[in-house]
Write a protein that holds these residues in place. Structure first.
Motif, short mmCIF file in Angstrom:
data_model
loop_
_atom_site.label_atom_id
_atom_site.label_comp_id
_atom_site.label_asym_id
_atom_site.label_seq_id
_atom_site.Cartn_x
_atom_site.Cartn_y
_atom_site.Cartn_z
N GLY A 9 -13.37 -1.04 -3.59
CA GLY A 9 -13.43 -1.08 -5.04
C GLY A 9 -12.07 -1.17 -5.72
N ARG A 10 -11.02 -1.10 -4.99
CA ARG A 10 -9.69 -1.20 -5.61
C ARG A 10 -9.42 -2.65 -5.98
NH1 ARG A 10 -5.40 2.34 -2.37
NH2 ARG A 10 -4.22 1.84 -4.23
N GLN A 11 -8.51 -2.85 -6.94
CA GLN A 11 -8.15 -4.18 -7.41
C GLN A 11 -6.84 -4.65 -6.74
OE1 GLN A 11 -9.92 -6.10 -9.65
NE2 GLN A 11 -11.48 -4.52 -9.36
N LEU A 12 -6.68 -5.93 -6.62
CA LEU A 12 -5.47 -6.50 -6.02
C LEU A 12 -4.24 -6.09 -6.83
CD1 LEU A 12 -4.42 -8.33 -3.76
CD2 LEU A 12 -4.71 -10.27 -5.28
N GLN A 13 -4.40 -5.98 -8.14
CA GLN A 13 -3.29 -5.59 -9.00
C GLN A 13 -2.80 -4.17 -8.72
OE1 GLN A 13 -2.05 -8.07 -10.41
NE2 GLN A 13 -3.83 -9.36 -10.04
N ASP A 14 -3.65 -3.34 -8.12
CA ASP A 14 -3.25 -1.96 -7.79
C ASP A 14 -2.14 -1.95 -6.74
OD1 ASP A 14 -5.26 -1.21 -9.50
OD2 ASP A 14 -6.69 -0.78 -7.89
N PHE A 15 -2.04 -3.00 -5.96
CA PHE A 15 -1.06 -3.06 -4.87
C PHE A 15 0.17 -3.89 -5.22
CE2 PHE A 15 -5.23 -2.49 -2.95
CZ PHE A 15 -5.01 -1.35 -2.21
N ASP A 33 0.88 -1.17 0.00
CA ASP A 33 0.00 0.00 0.00
C ASP A 33 0.91 1.22 0.00
OD1 ASP A 33 -1.89 1.93 0.28
OD2 ASP A 33 -2.64 1.24 2.22
N GLY A 34 0.90 1.96 -1.10
CA GLY A 34 1.79 3.11 -1.23
C GLY A 34 1.51 4.20 -0.21
N ALA A 35 0.28 4.34 0.24
CA ALA A 35 -0.07 5.41 1.17
C ALA A 35 0.44 5.12 2.59
CB ALA A 35 -1.59 5.60 1.19
N THR A 36 0.31 3.87 3.02
CA THR A 36 0.68 3.54 4.40
C THR A 36 1.99 2.77 4.51
OG1 THR A 36 -0.55 1.47 4.37
CG2 THR A 36 -1.72 3.44 5.11
N GLY A 37 2.44 2.16 3.43
CA GLY A 37 3.66 1.35 3.46
C GLY A 37 3.43 -0.07 3.92
N ASN A 38 2.18 -0.46 4.17
CA ASN A 38 1.88 -1.84 4.57
C ASN A 38 2.21 -2.79 3.42
OD1 ASN A 38 0.87 -1.16 7.10
ND2 ASN A 38 -1.18 -0.77 6.29
N THR A 39 2.70 -3.98 3.78
CA THR A 39 3.05 -4.96 2.76
C THR A 39 2.42 -6.31 3.09
OG1 THR A 39 5.07 -5.60 3.94
CG2 THR A 39 5.28 -3.87 2.27
N TRP A 40 2.34 -7.15 2.05
CA TRP A 40 1.86 -8.51 2.18
C TRP A 40 2.61 -9.36 1.18
CZ3 TRP A 40 -2.61 -11.00 -0.73
CH2 TRP A 40 -2.91 -12.27 -0.20
N SER A 41 3.03 -10.54 1.61
CA SER A 41 3.81 -11.42 0.75
C SER A 41 2.94 -12.18 -0.23
CB SER A 41 4.60 -12.42 1.60
OG SER A 41 3.70 -13.28 2.27
N GLY A 42 1.64 -12.21 -0.02
CA GLY A 42 0.75 -12.97 -0.88
C GLY A 42 0.50 -14.36 -0.32
N ARG A 43 1.08 -14.65 0.82
CA ARG A 43 0.88 -15.95 1.45
C ARG A 43 -0.02 -15.79 2.67
NH1 ARG A 43 6.79 -18.88 1.46
NH2 ARG A 43 7.08 -18.81 -0.79
N GLY A 44 -0.78 -16.81 2.95
CA GLY A 44 -1.66 -16.78 4.11
C GLY A 44 -2.89 -15.92 3.86
N LEU A 45 -3.60 -15.60 4.93
CA LEU A 45 -4.81 -14.79 4.82
C LEU A 45 -4.47 -13.36 4.43
CD1 LEU A 45 -6.67 -15.97 8.04
CD2 LEU A 45 -7.11 -16.68 5.69
N GLN A 46 -5.38 -12.71 3.72
CA GLN A 46 -5.17 -11.31 3.36
C GLN A 46 -5.23 -10.47 4.63
OE1 GLN A 46 -8.22 -10.35 0.52
NE2 GLN A 46 -6.99 -11.06 -1.21
#
Length: 137
Positions: A129-135, A105-118
């Motif tokens: 309404g945002r898409q996963l590809q946006d992140f 997330d560019g605004a907050t700097g939060n990251t996710w590896s794509g593994r486990g629960l979102q």
């Protein structure tokens, strides 16, 4: 087996006043015996150390000869060489390994590896309404 008097641990002293032989050991004699035993212990410790060094050198030479005979390298012994290791040993366990972030997330700097629960921040953004590809990173 030697008795106490024959072994030198005790010496006979005659008691002139009573005419009776009394077994006595003087402090000087005990100190002399202690010094002799300490000297002997020191010599034995030195012999033991020399024997250990000699034995170690012989073992190292034997190991070197076997390594040369069988074509084994130091890298193979230390485990740095993955060739020659079993399939199970070559596989590494994923437990505890860090994985690079795939979504940010560019605004907050939060990251996710794509593994486990979102994570909650990503769920909330997707509900707006945002898409996963946006992140995607």
């Amino acid at each position: 087996m030697l008795g106490l008097f024959e072994s030198g641990l005790y010496t006979r002293r005659s008691n002139v006043a009573s005419g009776v032989n009394v077994a006595m050991v003087t402090i000087q004699e005990l100190l002399a015996q202690q010094a002799a035993l300490a000297k002997q212990a020191s010599a034995l410790a030195e012999q033991i150390e020399n024997a250990r060094r000699s034995e170690r050198a012989a073992v190292l030479n034997q190991i070197k000869a076997l390594m040369t005979e069988h074509g084994v390298s130091l890298a193979e012994l230390s485990g740095n060489n993955k060739a020659g290791r079993g399939a199970r040993a070559a596989k590494s366990s994923p437990t505890g390994r860090k994985v690079a972030a795939k979504f940010r997330d560019g605004a907050t700097g939060n990251t996710w590896s794509g593994r486990g629960l979102q994570p909650n921040w990503l769920k909330a953004a997707l509900q707006t309404g945002r898409q996963l590809q946006d992140f995607a990173v």
